[in-house]
Write a protein that holds these residues in place. Sequence first.
Motif, PDB file in Angstrom:
ATOM      1  N   HIS A 132     -85.568 -13.487 -15.943  1.00  0.00           N
ATOM      2  CA  HIS A 132     -84.436 -14.402 -15.775  1.00  0.00           C
ATOM      3  C   HIS A 132     -83.162 -13.649 -16.126  1.00  0.00           C
ATOM      4  O   HIS A 132     -83.033 -13.128 -17.228  1.00  0.00           O
ATOM      5  CB  HIS A 132     -84.597 -15.620 -16.692  1.00  0.00           C
TER       6      HIS A 132
ATOM      7  N   ALA B  29     -78.711 -15.817 -19.196  1.00  0.00           N
ATOM      8  CA  ALA B  29     -80.107 -15.671 -18.795  1.00  0.00           C
ATOM      9  C   ALA B  29     -80.946 -16.685 -19.557  1.00  0.00           C
ATOM     10  O   ALA B  29     -80.698 -16.953 -20.734  1.00  0.00           O
ATOM     11  CB  ALA B  29     -80.591 -14.258 -19.087  1.00  0.00           C
ATOM     12  N   LYS B  30     -81.924 -17.248 -18.897  1.00  0.00           N
ATOM     13  CA  LYS B  30     -82.806 -18.236 -19.528  1.00  0.00           C
ATOM     14  C   LYS B  30     -83.633 -17.572 -20.624  1.00  0.00           C
ATOM     15  O   LYS B  30     -84.155 -16.481 -20.455  1.00  0.00           O
ATOM     16  CB  LYS B  30     -83.734 -18.831 -18.460  1.00  0.00           C
ATOM     17  N   PHE B  31     -83.735 -18.261 -21.754  1.00  0.00           N
ATOM     18  CA  PHE B  31     -84.646 -17.866 -22.827  1.00  0.00           C
ATOM     19  C   PHE B  31     -85.670 -18.974 -22.960  1.00  0.00           C
ATOM     20  O   PHE B  31     -85.350 -20.150 -22.773  1.00  0.00           O
ATOM     21  CB  PHE B  31     -83.906 -17.666 -24.156  1.00  0.00           C
ATOM     22  N   GLU B  32     -86.915 -18.619 -23.258  1.00  0.00           N
ATOM     23  CA  GLU B  32     -87.975 -19.613 -23.271  1.00  0.00           C
ATOM     24  C   GLU B  32     -89.039 -19.314 -24.311  1.00  0.00           C
ATOM     25  O   GLU B  32     -89.161 -18.194 -24.785  1.00  0.00           O
ATOM     26  CB  GLU B  32     -88.611 -19.703 -21.886  1.00  0.00           C
TER      27      GLU B  32
ATOM     28  N   GLN C 225     -88.006 -10.685 -25.273  1.00  0.00           N
ATOM     29  CA  GLN C 225     -86.606 -10.251 -25.257  1.00  0.00           C
ATOM     30  C   GLN C 225     -85.926 -10.892 -24.057  1.00  0.00           C
ATOM     31  O   GLN C 225     -86.506 -10.970 -22.977  1.00  0.00           O
ATOM     32  CB  GLN C 225     -86.546  -8.728 -25.144  1.00  0.00           C
ATOM     33  N   ILE C 226     -84.715 -11.349 -24.242  1.00  0.00           N
ATOM     34  CA  ILE C 226     -83.968 -11.947 -23.146  1.00  0.00           C
ATOM     35  C   ILE C 226     -83.904 -10.963 -21.974  1.00  0.00           C
ATOM     36  O   ILE C 226     -83.802  -9.764 -22.185  1.00  0.00           O
ATOM     37  CB  ILE C 226     -82.550 -12.381 -23.623  1.00  0.00           C
ATOM     38  N   GLU C 227     -84.040 -11.463 -20.762  1.00  0.00           N
ATOM     39  CA  GLU C 227     -84.020 -10.709 -19.514  1.00  0.00           C
ATOM     40  C   GLU C 227     -85.248  -9.826 -19.308  1.00  0.00           C
ATOM     41  O   GLU C 227     -85.295  -9.045 -18.354  1.00  0.00           O
ATOM     42  CB  GLU C 227     -82.734  -9.873 -19.364  1.00  0.00           C
TER      43      GLU C 227
ATOM     44  N   SER D  72     -83.742 -22.537 -22.536  1.00  0.00           N
ATOM     45  CA  SER D  72     -82.356 -22.820 -22.198  1.00  0.00           C
ATOM     46  C   SER D  72     -82.291 -23.105 -20.694  1.00  0.00           C
ATOM     47  O   SER D  72     -83.271 -22.915 -19.981  1.00  0.00           O
ATOM     48  CB  SER D  72     -81.466 -21.644 -22.599  1.00  0.00           C
TER      49      SER D  72
END
Length: 139
Positions: A41, A49-52, A102-104, A123
């Motif tokens: 993402h 960027a989406k975090f999940e 990690q984000i992305e 998010s």
Amino acid sequence: GLGDFENTGMGGIFWVNDSIHNYFGHEIYLLPNQMIVEHAHMPTPGHAAKFESWLVRNGSCYNYSIGDSTANPPQLPESQKGFITVSHFTEMKVGDILPLAQIESKHFLFAGDNGLIVTEFGSYHDGAGLRFTNPGVKF
């Protein structure tokens, strides 16, 4: 859209995807040994960027993401060979919760022998930021 839904695909219900308050809730259903194809993402204009994070509610899965390769991986779908770039996984069972490494970062879920029901918290998900490593995927 890969013509291999039994092995690569997913079912789900999007409960909420709120760009104003920046939250997302999704129920994911995977068949036994079914894989959500690898993806990441990325940020888009006006959205991070989406975090999940994932909560396993029934069944089990292998949650793949960045990190050192994990020994004894499960047999992944042949249709995705050449499109998988991450080889670290965490096996998850009912009640386990795991955030994105990690984000992305690239990631995917692979259901265990009894399938998977997982709740995803995150998010806001702007579909324009979704990037699959397999260029044949249709969203």
